[in-house]
Design a protein around this motif. Structure first.
Motif, PDB file in Angstrom:
ATOM      1  N   PRO A 157      21.853  16.771  26.763  1.00 11.84           N
ATOM      2  CA  PRO A 157      21.065  15.849  27.588  1.00 11.84           C
ATOM      3  C   PRO A 157      19.898  16.499  28.313  1.00 11.84           C
ATOM      4  CG  PRO A 157      23.202  16.319  28.598  1.00 11.84           C
ATOM      5  CD  PRO A 157      23.248  16.913  27.223  1.00 11.84           C
ATOM      6  N   ASN A 158      19.840  17.850  28.343  1.00 15.67           N
ATOM      7  CA  ASN A 158      18.729  18.540  29.006  1.00 15.67           C
ATOM      8  C   ASN A 158      17.535  18.734  28.088  1.00 15.67           C
ATOM      9  OD1 ASN A 158      20.160  18.914  31.469  1.00 15.67           O
ATOM     10  ND2 ASN A 158      21.313  20.605  30.515  1.00 15.67           N
ATOM     11  N   TYR A 159      17.664  18.326  26.807  1.00 15.44           N
ATOM     12  CA  TYR A 159      16.585  18.512  25.855  1.00 15.44           C
ATOM     13  C   TYR A 159      16.159  17.169  25.298  1.00 15.44           C
ATOM     14  CZ  TYR A 159      17.986  23.445  25.852  1.00 15.44           C
ATOM     15  OH  TYR A 159      18.302  24.725  26.225  1.00 15.44           O
ATOM     16  N   GLU A 160      14.956  17.211  24.743  1.00 16.76           N
ATOM     17  CA  GLU A 160      14.444  16.068  24.002  1.00 16.76           C
ATOM     18  C   GLU A 160      14.336  16.476  22.537  1.00 16.76           C
ATOM     19  OE1 GLU A 160      10.775  14.899  25.704  1.00 16.76           O
ATOM     20  OE2 GLU A 160      11.712  13.867  27.419  1.00 16.76           O
ATOM     21  N   TYR A 161      14.643  15.481  21.629  1.00 18.22           N
ATOM     22  CA  TYR A 161      14.682  15.776  20.203  1.00 18.22           C
ATOM     23  C   TYR A 161      13.728  14.835  19.472  1.00 18.22           C
ATOM     24  CZ  TYR A 161      19.034  18.135  21.479  1.00 18.22           C
ATOM     25  OH  TYR A 161      19.979  18.953  22.062  1.00 18.22           O
ATOM     26  N   ALA A 162      13.049  15.385  18.530  1.00 20.44           N
ATOM     27  CA  ALA A 162      12.148  14.593  17.694  1.00 20.44           C
ATOM     28  C   ALA A 162      12.425  14.934  16.236  1.00 20.44           C
ATOM     29  CB  ALA A 162      10.688  14.879  18.042  1.00 20.44           C
ATOM     30  N   VAL A 163      12.507  13.881  15.379  1.00 20.59           N
ATOM     31  CA  VAL A 163      12.800  14.062  13.954  1.00 20.59           C
ATOM     32  C   VAL A 163      11.549  13.773  13.156  1.00 20.59           C
ATOM     33  CG1 VAL A 163      14.372  13.453  12.072  1.00 20.59           C
ATOM     34  CG2 VAL A 163      15.138  13.269  14.432  1.00 20.59           C
ATOM     35  N   VAL A 203      23.021  18.265  15.826  1.00 17.98           N
ATOM     36  CA  VAL A 203      22.011  19.072  16.547  1.00 17.98           C
ATOM     37  C   VAL A 203      22.660  19.848  17.684  1.00 17.98           C
ATOM     38  CG1 VAL A 203      20.128  17.511  15.938  1.00 17.98           C
ATOM     39  CG2 VAL A 203      21.445  17.099  18.012  1.00 17.98           C
ATOM     40  N   SER A 204      23.973  19.911  17.691  1.00 18.16           N
ATOM     41  CA  SER A 204      24.627  20.640  18.778  1.00 18.16           C
ATOM     42  C   SER A 204      24.278  22.126  18.699  1.00 18.16           C
ATOM     43  CB  SER A 204      26.137  20.434  18.701  1.00 18.16           C
ATOM     44  OG  SER A 204      26.644  20.896  17.467  1.00 18.16           O
ATOM     45  N   GLY A 205      24.024  22.729  19.856  1.00 21.05           N
ATOM     46  CA  GLY A 205      23.742  24.158  19.936  1.00 21.05           C
ATOM     47  C   GLY A 205      22.321  24.546  19.608  1.00 21.05           C
ATOM     48  N   LEU A 206      21.447  23.591  19.321  1.00 22.24           N
ATOM     49  CA  LEU A 206      20.059  23.940  18.997  1.00 22.24           C
ATOM     50  C   LEU A 206      19.297  24.265  20.278  1.00 22.24           C
ATOM     51  CD1 LEU A 206      19.082  21.295  16.272  1.00 22.24           C
ATOM     52  CD2 LEU A 206      19.976  23.617  15.959  1.00 22.24           C
ATOM     53  N   THR A 207      18.460  25.280  20.207  1.00 24.01           N
ATOM     54  CA  THR A 207      17.593  25.676  21.332  1.00 24.01           C
ATOM     55  C   THR A 207      16.217  25.089  21.131  1.00 24.01           C
ATOM     56  OG1 THR A 207      16.999  27.703  20.181  1.00 24.01           O
ATOM     57  CG2 THR A 207      18.894  27.810  21.667  1.00 24.01           C
ATOM     58  N   PRO A 208      15.395  25.050  22.177  1.00 22.32           N
ATOM     59  CA  PRO A 208      14.041  24.504  22.013  1.00 22.32           C
ATOM     60  C   PRO A 208      13.292  25.192  20.878  1.00 22.32           C
ATOM     61  CG  PRO A 208      14.552  24.744  24.328  1.00 22.32           C
ATOM     62  CD  PRO A 208      15.678  25.380  23.589  1.00 22.32           C
ATOM     63  N   ARG A 266      11.470  24.369  16.613  1.00 18.14           N
ATOM     64  CA  ARG A 266      11.531  23.574  15.378  1.00 18.14           C
ATOM     65  C   ARG A 266      12.661  24.100  14.515  1.00 18.14           C
ATOM     66  NH1 ARG A 266       6.809  20.816  14.053  1.00 18.14           N
ATOM     67  NH2 ARG A 266       7.143  21.254  11.835  1.00 18.14           N
ATOM     68  N   HIS A 267      13.442  23.152  13.948  1.00 15.13           N
ATOM     69  CA  HIS A 267      14.602  23.536  13.141  1.00 15.13           C
ATOM     70  C   HIS A 267      14.619  22.713  11.858  1.00 15.13           C
ATOM     71  CE1 HIS A 267      16.390  25.634  16.658  1.00 15.13           C
ATOM     72  NE2 HIS A 267      15.877  24.602  17.359  1.00 15.13           N
ATOM     73  N   SER A 295      21.704  12.371  -5.433  1.00 11.33           N
ATOM     74  CA  SER A 295      20.565  13.106  -4.870  1.00 11.33           C
ATOM     75  C   SER A 295      20.232  12.551  -3.497  1.00 11.33           C
ATOM     76  CB  SER A 295      19.343  13.004  -5.781  1.00 11.33           C
ATOM     77  OG  SER A 295      18.897  11.652  -5.869  1.00 11.33           O
ATOM     78  N   ILE A 296      19.519  13.412  -2.693  1.00 10.55           N
ATOM     79  CA  ILE A 296      19.049  13.028  -1.366  1.00 10.55           C
ATOM     80  C   ILE A 296      17.570  13.396  -1.289  1.00 10.55           C
ATOM     81  CG2 ILE A 296      19.350  13.322   1.123  1.00 10.55           C
ATOM     82  CD1 ILE A 296      22.167  14.374   0.542  1.00 10.55           C
ATOM     83  N   ASN A 297      16.754  12.476  -0.853  1.00 14.32           N
ATOM     84  CA  ASN A 297      15.316  12.720  -0.765  1.00 14.32           C
ATOM     85  C   ASN A 297      14.798  12.257   0.596  1.00 14.32           C
ATOM     86  OD1 ASN A 297      12.702  13.397  -1.483  1.00 14.32           O
ATOM     87  ND2 ASN A 297      12.326  11.395  -2.451  1.00 14.32           N
ATOM     88  N   PRO A 298      14.327  13.241   1.401  1.00 15.61           N
ATOM     89  CA  PRO A 298      14.358  14.694   1.220  1.00 15.61           C
ATOM     90  C   PRO A 298      15.734  15.247   1.570  1.00 15.61           C
ATOM     91  CG  PRO A 298      13.346  14.164   3.310  1.00 15.61           C
ATOM     92  CD  PRO A 298      13.627  12.855   2.658  1.00 15.61           C
ATOM     93  N   GLN A 299      15.974  16.495   1.137  1.00 17.36           N
ATOM     94  CA  GLN A 299      17.267  17.105   1.407  1.00 17.36           C
ATOM     95  C   GLN A 299      17.329  17.721   2.807  1.00 17.36           C
ATOM     96  OE1 GLN A 299      18.156  19.878  -1.707  1.00 17.36           O
ATOM     97  NE2 GLN A 299      18.415  18.288  -3.268  1.00 17.36           N
ATOM     98  N   THR A 300      16.166  18.026   3.404  1.00 20.81           N
ATOM     99  CA  THR A 300      16.135  18.603   4.754  1.00 20.81           C
ATOM    100  C   THR A 300      15.168  17.812   5.618  1.00 20.81           C
ATOM    101  OG1 THR A 300      14.405  20.185   4.184  1.00 20.81           O
ATOM    102  CG2 THR A 300      16.686  20.909   3.911  1.00 20.81           C
ATOM    103  N   VAL A 301      15.398  17.855   6.908  1.00 19.54           N
ATOM    104  CA  VAL A 301      14.511  17.222   7.880  1.00 19.54           C
ATOM    105  C   VAL A 301      14.201  18.239   8.974  1.00 19.54           C
ATOM    106  CG1 VAL A 301      15.374  14.912   7.417  1.00 19.54           C
ATOM    107  CG2 VAL A 301      16.444  16.288   9.192  1.00 19.54           C
ATOM    108  N   THR A 302      13.066  18.027   9.634  1.00 18.82           N
ATOM    109  CA  THR A 302      12.664  18.916  10.732  1.00 18.82           C
ATOM    110  C   THR A 302      12.983  18.252  12.053  1.00 18.82           C
ATOM    111  OG1 THR A 302      10.857  19.844   9.408  1.00 18.82           O
ATOM    112  CG2 THR A 302      10.734  20.146  11.803  1.00 18.82           C
TER     113      THR A 302
END
Length: 429
Positions: A333-339, A369-374, A376-377, A393-400
């Motif tokens: 809750p102390n961070y903001e997340y953007a996909v 997203v647990s444990g992520l630090t400020p 880009r991931h 299949s998954i398109n795309p396979q990864t997200v930022t």
């Protein structure tokens, strides 16, 4: 003195006006003698049938017709003539008799139709009545036939109905195990008649006192004059449609061929031996049945009467692509997340029924997203779907996913070093 006076008074009562009293007695005697003289005392020798009345519902008299009355003595006017059996009403009242299945002694009632006739006596005054519960049962029908006439051969025996209802006293119905129909082939033409059946017990002996519903069995036996044999393949007749999302994959029969006997003209026009219809309507699994052959009249199988049919049912499979939304789980809750994107495309393989169920509601894919630090991931999309379907299949396979700390705000005029510490506000995923 009192006793003597009382005695004289009693004697005086009897002897007072005694001539009138004697005259009255003589007159009554003469009237009775005159009445008897004008009537005829006679005996009817019988027999007279006994009619049961007030028979309880759902019961039956097993010893019907009942024992008749042997003799009735009566007194009737001389001018009435000789009476007959129709001049009497003889009944037994069964309203209180229990249906035990055993004989019970019941009193007989005899009255004359003409009120001038007086019943003096009759015999017997009691008769035995056996009352039992009336029940029904379903029993199978068996048809036996005699030998075919010279120069002919008997074809397949067909009869209807296969079962009949047996109705009657419970003691008799319990003995019945089936209905036997005997057929005699007495001419060189096809047998096609209604035949009376006989209720039989376990030893084959007839059982009396019961009623068959229906009373007759329709029996058809073709007689073949130009008999030949031929071996043909078995054709399984499949009817109906499997459940949505399923199909008939294959049909197997055992044996594959059968040898048939019958009239030569019929065998020539018979390329296959069809089975009785096998329904797969609404099926979601294999259908396995033993069925008889549906052959025309006059054609019979030599050895095999039934065949085994296995209908394999398979699910209809296909590949579909669905749009799945992204859901962030485990955020701080102390961070903001953007996909970087809001949805991915999932290509899934499975049965039509399973894919229909999967697409009946919105699909979401969870990203941890647990444990992520400020910063880009790059996170891999790993959807969790029902085990009945497979992700192709998954398109795309990864997200930022970008993680940032929310900026802090200070009141005007306060140096940053003196600003109180503030807890970061939670941001929605």
């Amino acid at each position: 003195m009192n006793v003597r006076r009382f005695g004289r008074r009693v004697v005086g009562v009897f002897v007072h006006n005694w001539p009138l009293k004697v005259a009255a007695i003589v007159l009554a005697t003469l009237l009775y003698v005159g009445l008897v003289a004008t009537q005829d005392s006679a005996t009817f020798p019988g027999p007279i049938a006994v009619v049961p009345v007030n028979t309880p519902a759902g019961t039956v008299i097993t010893n019907y017709p009942l024992r008749p009355i042997d003799e009735v003595r009566y007194l009737a006017p001389a001018d009435l003539g000789r009476l007959t059996a129709d001049d009497f009403i003889v009944t037994v009242d069964l309203s209180t008799l229990q249906p035990t299945g055993g004989p019970s002694s019941v009193p007989v009632s005899v009255i004359a139709k003409d009120p001038r006739v007086r019943i003096l006596d009759f015999r017997p005054r009691n008769i035995l009545v056996t009352l039992d519960q009336e029940v029904e049962a379903q029993v199978p029908v068996t048809v036996t036939r005699g030998p075919a006439p010279a120069g002919t051969a008997a074809g397949q025996t067909v009869f209807s109905p296969q079962q009949v209802t047996v109705r009657g006293p419970s003691t008799a119905v319990r003995k019945v195990v089936g209905v036997q129909v005997d057929v005699q082939l007495d001419s060189a033409i096809d047998f096609d008649r209604e035949v009376q059946g006989t209720a039989v017990d376990a030893s084959g002996a007839p059982v009396t006192g019961v009623v068959l519903i229906p009373r007759t069995i329709h029996v058809t036996i073709p007689l073949i004059t130009n008999q030949q044999s031929r071996t043909v393949p078995v054709n399984a007749v499949i009817t109906g449609t499997p459940a949505p999302g399923f199909r008939v994959a294959s049909v197997e029969v055992s044996p594959l061929t059968v040898t048939l006997e019958g009239d030569a003209d019929q065998l020539v026009s018979l390329p296959t031996a069809d089975t009785a219809p096998i329904s797969v309507d609404g099926a979601t699994r294999d259908v396995v049945q033993k069925v008889s052959l549906a052959l025309p009249a006059g054609v019979t199988p030599v050895e095999v009467g039934t065949v085994s049919v296995t209908v394999q049912i398979q699910a209809v499979t296909e590949t579909r692509t669905y749009q799945a939304g992204l859901r962030l789980d485990g955020g701080d809750p102390n961070y903001e997340y953007a996909v970087s994107i809001q949805s991915v495309l999932l290509t899934v393989y499975g049965s039509s029924a399973d894919l229909d169920r999967l697409g009946s509601a919105p699909i979401t894919v969870s990203i941890d997203v647990s444990g992520l630090t400020p910063g880009r991931h790059q996170l891999t999309v790993a959807p969790s779907l029902p085990s009945a379907v497979t992700v192709v299949s998954i398109n795309p396979q990864t997200v930022t996913v970008t993680v940032v700390s929310p900026p802090s705000t200070l009141p005007s005029g306060i140096p940053p070093s003196q600003a109180p510490a503030q807890s970061p506000s939670p941001s929605p995923s």
